[in-house]
Design an enzyme around this catalytic site. Structure first.
Site, PDB file in Angstrom:
ATOM      1  N   GLY A  38      -9.617  -9.684  -2.761  1.00 17.06           N
ATOM      2  CA  GLY A  38      -9.120 -10.549  -1.698  1.00 17.06           C
ATOM      3  C   GLY A  38      -8.375 -11.786  -2.123  1.00 17.06           C
ATOM      4  N   ARG A  81       0.827  -1.219   0.000  1.00 20.52           N
ATOM      5  CA  ARG A  81       0.000   0.000   0.000  1.00 20.52           C
ATOM      6  C   ARG A  81       0.855   1.260   0.000  1.00 20.52           C
ATOM      7  NH1 ARG A  81      -4.617  -2.600   3.821  1.00 20.52           N
ATOM      8  NH2 ARG A  81      -5.907  -3.320   2.103  1.00 20.52           N
ATOM      9  N   LYS A 138     -19.399 -18.091  -0.771  1.00 14.34           N
ATOM     10  CA  LYS A 138     -20.850 -17.941  -0.688  1.00 14.34           C
ATOM     11  C   LYS A 138     -21.452 -17.169  -1.847  1.00 14.34           C
ATOM     12  CE  LYS A 138     -21.117 -18.052   4.291  1.00 14.34           C
ATOM     13  NZ  LYS A 138     -21.290 -17.242   5.492  1.00 14.34           N
ATOM     14  N   GLY A 173     -13.395  -4.671  -0.852  1.00 16.62           N
ATOM     15  CA  GLY A 173     -14.810  -4.276  -0.833  1.00 16.62           C
ATOM     16  C   GLY A 173     -15.117  -3.187  -1.850  1.00 16.62           C
TER      17      GLY A 173
HETATM   18  P1  AMP Z   1     -14.753 -15.331  -0.568  1.00 17.98           P
HETATM   19  O1  AMP Z   1     -14.222 -14.502   0.570  1.00 17.98           O
HETATM   20  O2  AMP Z   1     -16.240 -15.469  -0.598  1.00 17.98           O
HETATM   21  O3  AMP Z   1     -14.153 -14.959  -1.885  1.00 17.98           O
HETATM   22  O4  AMP Z   1     -14.287 -16.811  -0.248  1.00 17.98           O
HETATM   23  C1  AMP Z   1     -12.963 -17.196  -0.186  1.00 17.98           C
HETATM   24  C2  AMP Z   1     -12.908 -18.481   0.565  1.00 17.98           C
HETATM   25  O5  AMP Z   1     -13.676 -19.457  -0.097  1.00 17.98           O
HETATM   26  C3  AMP Z   1     -11.518 -19.067   0.681  1.00 17.98           C
HETATM   27  O6  AMP Z   1     -11.111 -19.008   2.014  1.00 17.98           O
HETATM   28  C4  AMP Z   1     -11.680 -20.519   0.213  1.00 17.98           C
HETATM   29  O7  AMP Z   1     -11.047 -21.437   1.064  1.00 17.98           O
HETATM   30  C5  AMP Z   1     -13.179 -20.707   0.283  1.00 17.98           C
HETATM   31  N1  AMP Z   1     -13.635 -21.775  -0.616  1.00 17.98           N
HETATM   32  C6  AMP Z   1     -13.419 -21.907  -1.932  1.00 17.98           C
HETATM   33  N2  AMP Z   1     -13.927 -23.058  -2.388  1.00 17.98           N
HETATM   34  C7  AMP Z   1     -14.488 -23.688  -1.337  1.00 17.98           C
HETATM   35  C8  AMP Z   1     -15.180 -24.913  -1.165  1.00 17.98           C
HETATM   36  N3  AMP Z   1     -15.371 -25.739  -2.201  1.00 17.98           N
HETATM   37  N4  AMP Z   1     -15.610 -25.238   0.062  1.00 17.98           N
HETATM   38  C9  AMP Z   1     -15.401 -24.416   1.106  1.00 17.98           C
HETATM   39  N5  AMP Z   1     -14.779 -23.224   1.016  1.00 17.98           N
HETATM   40  C10 AMP Z   1     -14.316 -22.857  -0.196  1.00 17.98           C
END
Ligand code: AMP
Length: 416
Positions: A373, A34, A217, A396
């Site tokens: 991220g 940064r 999610k 974000g």
């Molecule tokens: P996000 O912050 O929503 O982009 O999610 C990132 C996180 O999703 C990471 O920590 C990954 O470990 C998790 N992730 C990716 N694929 C899977 C999966 N098949 N099952 C559980 N967690 C997952």
């Protein structure tokens, strides 16, 4: 006004930077990305013959002075990066004298803005359901204006180069801009690059446009998926989100991550993709595991036919191949969120395949934007950062921009 047009000679510029740098327990910087990111803007000001007042937040001190989050800890690192001995103002709202004494070529850094609740503008010590909340909020907004006015009084012009907080309407990111006329406020060079990157994937699209959405999610990505639905040719959905889609269509997903309350939403997304002529691609096969651990027993199976005691942890070999082909044909690429639990090396193969395909497509002339991220962490881990077009510095903020939202930090300057 643009920063390239502005001549800072003899001017004092108050610059909102994002120096929310990670520190170890001894207060040493563990990642100076940064600080380096802000250098082009800061050097432009100094090279023109201006003086700089730096302002930033660090961590979440919640409106109270807290030595753990003091920006004094990074003064030496900023001095070294800039090649100028940076002065420090221990109280950001009482820096009038130091600002006034600042000469051409000098730099003053203000203490953490968030030591004052006025920065974020949220009332403290009162819950939202309190009958006096609205009154407290109004009073805090007034105090926020006064705080922003004080910051503005230090300088002749305002530069916002903190993309990471551009989605917040804080004193230093947005309100302060009200105290400068249009000719004396501008985006910094880093911020301009971020705005251009977002523009490349939302408006200035070269086709085919392939977006890869991963992560855990669907509920946190829905805004982006909906906005992309009218823009992309191919929408690859992978990561933990996959299994909500599989279950919604009647598939067996074993112990895989699933948001049962989003099954209807998943079906809506599939229907919308069809209606918009978007090629929505889910991962057909998965690497599944008997435990959430790197050394778990694994096998490959169809993503909609996972044994009861197993969970989907990564995309399978067929999906890796299919996704890589689509990505390599693309001319515009956006990647947000890993394809699997990439933190475990045994389940990082899908994310690696995507990252390498993006690098190959970029070498063939595609525009690629990586952001939000974990996909950034993945590209960095693979040392592919210099083989993609742009890696966003804003988690974000980038996501909100891609959702099509107007970011207050940008609107405050551009008036949109
Ligand atoms: P996000 O912050 O929503 O982009 O999610 C990132 C996180 O999703 C990471 O920590 C990954 O470990 C998790 N992730 C990716 N694929 C899977 C999966 N098949 N099952 C559980 N967690 C997952």
């Amino acid at each position: 006004m643009t920063i390239e047009q502005y001549n800072f000679s003899g001017k004092k510029a108050i610059v909102r930077v994002d120096f929310n740098t990670p520190l170890d327990e001894n207060g040493h910087i563990t990642d100076d990305t940064r600080i380096r990111g802000a250098l082009p803007t800061l050097k432009k000001i100094l090279n023109d013959g201006g003086a700089i007042i730096l302002m930033s937040h660090m961590g979440k001190p919640k409106g109270k002075v807290n030595a753990k989050y003091s920006l004094s800890q990074i003064v030496d690192a900023v001095s070294e990066a800039l090649g100028v001995k940076v002065q420090f103002a221990p109280d950001c709202a009482k820096a009038q004298d130091q600002a006034a004494a600042l000469k051409q070529g000098e730099v003053l850094m203000l203490e953490n803005l968030r030591f004052y609740p006025e920065e974020e503008g949220k009332p403290v010590g009162i819950e939202k359901d309190d009958p006096k909340y609205d009154e407290a909020k109004k009073e805090m907004k007034q105090r926020q204006k006064e705080f922003a006015k004080t910051l503005a009084s230090y300088a002749d012009c305002y530069v916002n180069d903190a993309f990471g907080t551009a989605h917040r309407k804080h004193a230093s990111t947005a309100v302060v801009a009200d105290y400068f006329d249009n000719d004396n406020k501008m985006l910094g060079l880093l911020m301009e690059k971020e705005v251009e990157a977002v523009n490349n994937v939302l408006n200035n699209i070269k086709r085919p446009f392939t977006a890869i959405m991963g992560g855990s999610k669907v509920s946190t990505k829905i805004g982006i998926i909906e906005n992309l639905m009218t823009k992309v040719d191919n929408l690859i959905i992978c990561g933990g989100m996959t299994y909500t889609f599989m279950k919604a269509q009647g598939g067996k997903i074993g112990q895989s991550l699933c948001e049962d309350e989003q099954l209807g939403l998943a079906l809506d997304i599939l229907a919308k993709a069809k209606a918009n002529g978007v090629n929505l691609v889910l991962c057909s096969d998965s690497v599944v595991a008997d435990r959430f651990a790197n050394d778990a027993e694994t096998m490959v199976c169809p993503s909609n036919d996972i044994p009861d005691n197993m969970m989907g942890m990564d995309i399978g070999p067929d999906s890796r191949k299919k996704f890589a082909e689509l990505i390599e044909e693309a001319k515009t690429i956006l990647w947000n969120g890993p394809a699997g639990v990439f933190e475990f090396d045994n389940f990082a193969h899908g994310s690696n395949a995507i990252a390498h395909a993006i690098a190959r497509a970029t070498a063939k002339g595609a525009y690629s934007l990586i952001g939000g991220g974990d996909s950034v962490a993945c590209i960095n881990k693979l040392n592919l950062a210099d083989q993609v077009s742009y890696i966003s510095t804003g988690g974000g903020a980038l996501l909100e921009a891609i959702e099509g939202k107007v970011l207050p930090g940008i609107a405050a300057i551009k008036g949109e």
